[in-house]
Design an enzyme around this catalytic site. Sequence first.
Site, PDB file in Angstrom:
ATOM      1  N   TYR A 148      17.453  49.122  24.338  1.00  0.00           N
ATOM      2  CA  TYR A 148      17.480  48.462  25.640  1.00  0.00           C
ATOM      3  C   TYR A 148      18.740  47.598  25.679  1.00  0.00           C
ATOM      4  O   TYR A 148      18.906  46.676  24.881  1.00  0.00           O
ATOM      5  CB  TYR A 148      16.248  47.582  25.861  1.00  0.00           C
ATOM      6  CG  TYR A 148      16.257  46.923  27.232  1.00  0.00           C
ATOM      7  CD1 TYR A 148      15.614  47.518  28.304  1.00  0.00           C
ATOM      8  CD2 TYR A 148      16.934  45.726  27.442  1.00  0.00           C
ATOM      9  CE1 TYR A 148      15.641  46.931  29.566  1.00  0.00           C
ATOM     10  CE2 TYR A 148      16.967  45.136  28.691  1.00  0.00           C
ATOM     11  CZ  TYR A 148      16.321  45.738  29.757  1.00  0.00           C
ATOM     12  OH  TYR A 148      16.367  45.160  31.000  1.00  0.00           O
ATOM     13  N   ASP A 256      24.392  44.365  19.684  1.00  0.00           N
ATOM     14  CA  ASP A 256      23.849  43.700  20.868  1.00  0.00           C
ATOM     15  C   ASP A 256      22.854  42.641  20.392  1.00  0.00           C
ATOM     16  O   ASP A 256      21.754  42.957  19.950  1.00  0.00           O
ATOM     17  CB  ASP A 256      23.160  44.740  21.763  1.00  0.00           C
ATOM     18  CG  ASP A 256      22.575  44.137  23.035  1.00  0.00           C
ATOM     19  OD1 ASP A 256      22.403  42.904  23.101  1.00  0.00           O
ATOM     20  OD2 ASP A 256      22.251  44.909  23.957  1.00  0.00           O
ATOM     21  N   GLU A 257      23.266  41.371  20.495  1.00  0.00           N
ATOM     22  CA  GLU A 257      22.395  40.261  20.104  1.00  0.00           C
ATOM     23  C   GLU A 257      22.006  39.419  21.314  1.00  0.00           C
ATOM     24  O   GLU A 257      21.803  38.204  21.201  1.00  0.00           O
ATOM     25  CB  GLU A 257      23.072  39.410  19.031  1.00  0.00           C
ATOM     26  CG  GLU A 257      23.297  40.145  17.730  1.00  0.00           C
ATOM     27  CD  GLU A 257      22.744  39.420  16.516  1.00  0.00           C
ATOM     28  OE1 GLU A 257      21.816  38.605  16.674  1.00  0.00           O
ATOM     29  OE2 GLU A 257      23.265  39.683  15.417  1.00  0.00           O
ATOM     30  N   VAL A 258      21.886  40.062  22.463  1.00  0.00           N
ATOM     31  CA  VAL A 258      21.460  39.339  23.662  1.00  0.00           C
ATOM     32  C   VAL A 258      20.125  38.650  23.420  1.00  0.00           C
ATOM     33  O   VAL A 258      19.923  37.498  23.824  1.00  0.00           O
ATOM     34  CB  VAL A 258      21.383  40.297  24.867  1.00  0.00           C
ATOM     35  CG1 VAL A 258      20.649  39.650  26.030  1.00  0.00           C
ATOM     36  CG2 VAL A 258      22.788  40.701  25.306  1.00  0.00           C
ATOM     37  N   THR A 313      33.104  36.572  39.218  1.00  0.00           N
ATOM     38  CA  THR A 313      33.208  35.256  39.842  1.00  0.00           C
ATOM     39  C   THR A 313      32.499  34.169  39.046  1.00  0.00           C
ATOM     40  O   THR A 313      33.020  33.066  38.874  1.00  0.00           O
ATOM     41  CB  THR A 313      32.621  35.307  41.265  1.00  0.00           C
ATOM     42  OG1 THR A 313      33.351  36.269  42.028  1.00  0.00           O
ATOM     43  CG2 THR A 313      32.709  33.954  41.941  1.00  0.00           C
TER      44      THR A 313
END
Length: 446
Positions: A148, A256-258, A313
Amino acid sequence: MVAGLAKTADDLYESVKRRESSARTYASSFDTVFESGTGIRMRDRSGREFIDCLACAGALPLGHNHPEIRDALLRFIDSGHVQQALDLTTPAKCEFLDELFGLLPDKWAARAKVQFCSPSGSDAVEAAMKLTRIATGRQPIIAFHGAYHGMTSGALAAMGNLTAKAGLPGAAGGIHFAPYPYQYRCPFGTDGRDTDQLSIHYLRNLLCDPESGIPRPAAVMVEVVQGEGGCIPVSDDWLRQVRQITRELEIPLVIDEVQTGFARTGTMFAFQRARIVPDVLILSKAIGGGFPLAVVVYDEALDLWSRGMHAGTFRGNQIAMVAGKVTMQILRRDRLAEHAAEMGELLMTGLRRIASDHPELGDVRGRGLMVGVEIVEPSPGARRGRQDGVLSAAIKRAAFENGLIVETGGRRGSVLRLLPPLIVTRSDVGEILDRLEAAVARAKRE
């Protein structure tokens, strides 16, 4: 009186439900109106208290309304400092980066660059994929079954779960999948003892076989503990071998260490336990101290993109940088990585005790305070019972009614996932176990 305050909790809940899309998730499971939170606990509009073992999907490592974060933010807002700044240089940004780079392994930090992204983990994943493709001149990316990485187009392509990709032709463009070492349900059909080596052999063959059908990839992207995939950790040896293969073949390794980053798994970053360093590190969730922020940290050798090639942004979210700086300071000062390892072991020990009385808890696994329990249909004589997403959902509902918030994930929604804030105490863990055990017994009766 402010509009809406006179409404009952049911009125407010139904009012929002009517207006929100059918894609909403957590609010569909936890059907109340949450009004306040302190530490690991939340209260709804009727005054009911809940122990929060979701913690904003791991984005609240210090729980709700931590006083030091709150005070730092009030001082910051009072100071007149700009609050959004694109990628302009500010004192808040400089202090945030000093703290972040101080947490990285020293030698890697000396070579590291950072890219601030739009404030979601998905965008950081997109940036990492773009970065490695530009730097290598190659297109394919290797991801893993059960992965994921987010819901935007490129990140979605690297997701293992097929449901979110339904009806989206081409959603898997440029991604090839390899078996993740899921030992409890070995993808190679073994009893799990050889899963790691079979997975490594498969990956090496995929990358080296001149007739594998897959050109040399731009990156191999992996989670050290799969979260949505079912809270499945890899072994240190498996991760070291992946690092060795990618280094030998000059393929960037993206970790991925989200969800796993910032002490969640018992080390400051999950990859550190295996004593390796990646080429690219993806960070979000906890890095903003509860506010939206996402970055990619990578080796300077990959820093080949041109001005403006990845932008957004709201990458200059100064409030998140202030909250993130304070969060990182507290994580280090209070040794919360070590605390997460200790509390996680206590939690898993208690869950295994419950499993001894309830064989429907087929596997207890995880690392630190990232814990999963796979719910199964017990089958005498069978090595593994079938995944039972129906019972898992019933336990989640019973837990909620008992004042405990846990989420489900994994294959067929069969895994109960516990991600409490890292400040959880021994007493809290005992209460979590009591409430969950009662929920299991209730769900089985009903």
